[in-house]
Each structure stands twice: as C-alpha cells, then as structure tokens.
Design an enzyme around this catalytic site. Structure first.
Site, PDB file in Angstrom:
ATOM      1  N   HIS A  46       0.841  -1.199   0.000  1.00  0.00           N
ATOM      2  CA  HIS A  46       0.000   0.000   0.000  1.00  0.00           C
ATOM      3  C   HIS A  46       0.875   1.248   0.000  1.00  0.00           C
ATOM      4  CE1 HIS A  46      -3.686  -2.285   0.329  1.00  0.00           C
ATOM      5  NE2 HIS A  46      -3.090  -3.039   1.239  1.00  0.00           N
ATOM      6  N   ASN A  60      -0.970  -4.963  -6.843  1.00  0.00           N
ATOM      7  CA  ASN A  60      -2.109  -4.344  -6.164  1.00  0.00           C
ATOM      8  C   ASN A  60      -1.623  -3.545  -4.952  1.00  0.00           C
ATOM      9  OD1 ASN A  60      -4.707  -5.587  -7.484  1.00  0.00           O
ATOM     10  ND2 ASN A  60      -3.258  -7.271  -7.274  1.00  0.00           N
ATOM     11  N   GLY A  61      -2.174  -2.327  -4.803  1.00  0.00           N
ATOM     12  CA  GLY A  61      -1.796  -1.494  -3.675  1.00  0.00           C
ATOM     13  C   GLY A  61      -0.382  -0.944  -3.801  1.00  0.00           C
ATOM     14  N   HIS A 114      -8.833 -11.919 -11.072  1.00  0.00           N
ATOM     15  CA  HIS A 114      -9.410 -10.583 -10.953  1.00  0.00           C
ATOM     16  C   HIS A 114      -8.362  -9.557 -10.525  1.00  0.00           C
ATOM     17  CE1 HIS A 114     -13.129 -12.719 -11.302  1.00  0.00           C
ATOM     18  NE2 HIS A 114     -12.990 -13.307 -10.126  1.00  0.00           N
ATOM     19  N   ASP A 146      -5.318 -13.499   0.480  1.00  0.00           N
ATOM     20  CA  ASP A 146      -5.836 -12.200   0.941  1.00  0.00           C
ATOM     21  C   ASP A 146      -7.343 -12.313   1.154  1.00  0.00           C
ATOM     22  OD1 ASP A 146      -5.775  -9.571   1.769  1.00  0.00           O
ATOM     23  OD2 ASP A 146      -5.692  -8.714  -0.251  1.00  0.00           O
TER      24      ASP A 146
END
Length: 381
Positions: free
Chosen positions: A194, A218-219, A249, A272
């Site tokens: 993140h 992702n993030g 996805h 996750d």
C-alpha cells in the site's frame, strides 16, 4: 506412532514420485520404501496424489469470520474452514484499524493459539498496516494511517507474546528505514505494501532488511520504463519475495504467469481472503468498510477490490492452468515458498524426511479429499 501412506503420486520439491509407501513417524515425514513390514498401519490412498500442506501467509478471514472480529471463535473458525482447502499453516492477518482494535485482534489470535487451533495451525501474526500511505490504500482505512512507531510495535509484540512474525508498511513514510532495520534485527519480517514509493526507496528498504512485496501489482505504484516503481523493484530483485493473488481478478492470468516466470521460487501464492470467502454474494464487513460481493468479487463502496474470496487450492489450480507448468512446481509456490520467506523451511513446506507431516490428499481434479496436520488427518471427505 507410525504409519505408511500408499498413493499413486507424491509431489516432491524436485519432481514427482510415482507409487511407493511414505513413512510417517511421530508426526514427521520419514523415508519412502517399496514394501512395508508385516502388520504395519497403512493409509491407503491408491488413485490419489499426496502433496505438502499449503501455507497461506496472508489471510484475513473466511466463511463469515474475520481476524478483526477480535474473538477466539473467529480465529478457530478460520483455522477449521481453510483445512478443507488443503491449508495446514497460516498467518492470521490484521488490517489497518484503531490501536484498540488491532490490540484486541492480537489478543484473540494469541489466546486462540494457546487454546490449540482445531485445523490449520498459526505460524505467527501478520500485521498488514497501519503504517501505509493513502494513494494506494485499497481497502485499508486511511484515517488510521501513521508513521512507524517502534515503541508501539514493541507493545504489540508484548501483547502477542512475541508471535508477530511479519509487518507490512509503506517505506516512503518518515522514519521507516530505521524502523525496518530495528524490527528485522529482532527476526520480524518486513513487507512492502500500500505504497507509492519510488524504485530507489524500495531498494533502500530492502537494503535495510525488507524481504517481501505484498499482493504484487495491487496497492502499489505500477511499472513504467523510466520509473520502475514498486512493481519494478519487486520484479528486478531476485533476492526478495512477492505475493500473488491468482484469482483472475486481481492480476491478469498472463501477467500472473509472467510474474511466476520472473520470480520463480520467490513467488508466494496467497489468498488475501476476507470473511466473504465460501459465502454467497451479498454485503459484508471488512474492518470498518462495507463490502459488496458480486459474482465472487468483493469490492468496497468506492470501488476498490476488498481482499479476495479466493481459496488457496484454487489459486494453485489457476496458476498451473495458466502457466502450463508441472503441478509440483506451482504447488510449492503455495507451500515451500511461503515457508522459505519466513525461514521456516527446515520444518515446513515440502515432503522431506524430518519435516512436519502436513499433507493433502488430492484426486485427479485436484480436489481435496483429506488434509493431515503433523501426521494426523484432521479433515476427510
């Protein structure tokens, strides 16, 4: 206590073994033999494949429960539910929340572990946050983001009775480099997540001790040919691990395959997964956010993917199908690679003499028919 496993195929680190008997003694794997002593106990899985137990190092919840519920019941329920998916080890994973909520979650995990978990066993706590930055926040609540605080972390570790084994953070935050150096010096693994950090910032974080990138692509800032970003730092460093969510996805199948080719044994398959896993479509809660799951895809009200509903066995199946690689090679990205990333590979992650006898019984469709923890079958269809 000892017995022998009879099966058509065994998934080993360097390939597959056809037929034979695998001895299990006192909860650990022993040697393979061709014939067993008369009167021996045999677990007959003729027609099936034996694989090492899967290890999910990043899971928030499943089957209606979440680690942030802060209850012993939730931790125990998650432990039981993932056993049916072939998972024998996991890291109960928190997310960004208030200090009191994080501390309650830590207490519940610790107490549940002390009471003995019914299924998959905890190998320590993973704190996903709260030391993140807002640009790539995902489903983490930015109201609770803050600068790393060593004293705060030490207090959490005290509550956890030294069972926190990993923490994820954004390395561009102030004082983070010293924090990484301090906590990795105590044996805690640091992951990058993140974050909008630059390529150089990530490289510095790794030089201070960080060894993993959370849910790759992702993030985090993406790959650009003039600014490699976080993704570039993860893909170009052969010494660090990277997690991947293979649900089709979060990452396109072809990109997942590419990442697998690049990272090789440094790629870790994770889920996750949040509480909506194994549940029907509908509204759920992830931390302080409402989440809507439709067609198995969980998103927050503002459109961000909110964890996943993936089961690790399906992540293995997906990547094996997408890549066309041998099953044993892909399987170990969900068993041995996670153990290696945490320095637990001498005990866990593969079928090898002296290692804990965690194993999964698979049919020809790779569906789980039984799961054993330390040699004891805990789930059987």
């Amino acid at each position: 206590m000892s017995y022998y496993i009879l099966a058509d195929r065994f998934l080993l680190e360097d390939g597959e073994k056809k037929g034979g008997y695998l001895k299990v003694e006192n909860g650990k794997f022993d040697d393979f033999i061709d014939t067993v002593p008369e009167g021996s106990e045999i677990e007959d899985w003729s027609g099936y494949t034996i694989a090492p137990g899967l290890f999910d190092t990043h899971i928030h919840g499943v089957n209606g429960y979440d680690i942030m519920d802060g209850t012993v019941e939730a931790v125990q329920a998650i432990s039981a539910s993932i056993l049916e998916q072939g998972v024998t080890r996991f890291l109960p994973t928190t997310l960004t929340s208030s200090t009191s909520d994080i501390e309650q979650a830590i207490k519940a995990i610790t107490e549940a572990d002390e009471q003995a978990l019914p299924g998959a066993q905890s190998e320590g706590i993973f704190l996903e946050g709260p030391y993140f930055t807002e640009k790539h926040k995902g489903a983490q609540n930015p109201d609770h983001f803050k600068t790393p605080d060593l004293k705060e972390f030490q207090e959490w570790q005290k509550i956890a009775k030294d069972s926190i084994v990993k923490i994820a953070l954004a390395p561009e935050r102030e004082h983070t480099m010293q924090f990484i150096k301090d906590v990795t010096g105590t044996g805690v693994q640091v992951s990058i997540a993140h974050t909008d950090a630059s390529y150089d910032c990530c490289k510095q974080a790794v030089s201070e001790g960080a060894n993993n990138y959370v849910h790759l692509f992702n993030g985090m800032s993406g790959l650009h040919h003039r600014e490699p970003g976080v993704v570039g730092a993860a893909l170009t460093d052969n010494n660090v691990y990277a997690e991947l969510i293979c649900d089709g996805h979060h990452v396109h199948p072809d990109i997942a395959t590419l990442a697998s080719e690049i990272k090789k044994e440094k790629l870790i398959l994770i889920t996750d997964c949040m509480r909506a896993g194994l549940m029907p479509d509908g509204e759920y809660q992830l931390g302080e956010f409402k989440v809507v799951m439709k067609d198995g895809i969980a998103k927050t009200e503002f459109g961000s993917l909110a964890g996943s509903t993936l089961q690790l066995i399906n992540g293995v199946k997906n990547l094996q199908k997408w890549s066309g690689k041998p099953l044993y090679e892909i399987w170990h990205k969900g068993s041995l690679s996670p153990a290696l990333s945490l320095g637990k590979d001498t005990r866990l992650g593969s079928i090898s003499k002296g290692k804990v006898a965690d194993y999964v019984v698979l049919d020809q469709s790779l569906d789980v028919h039984a799961t054993a923890v330390e040699g004891t079958i805990k789930f059987k269809k």
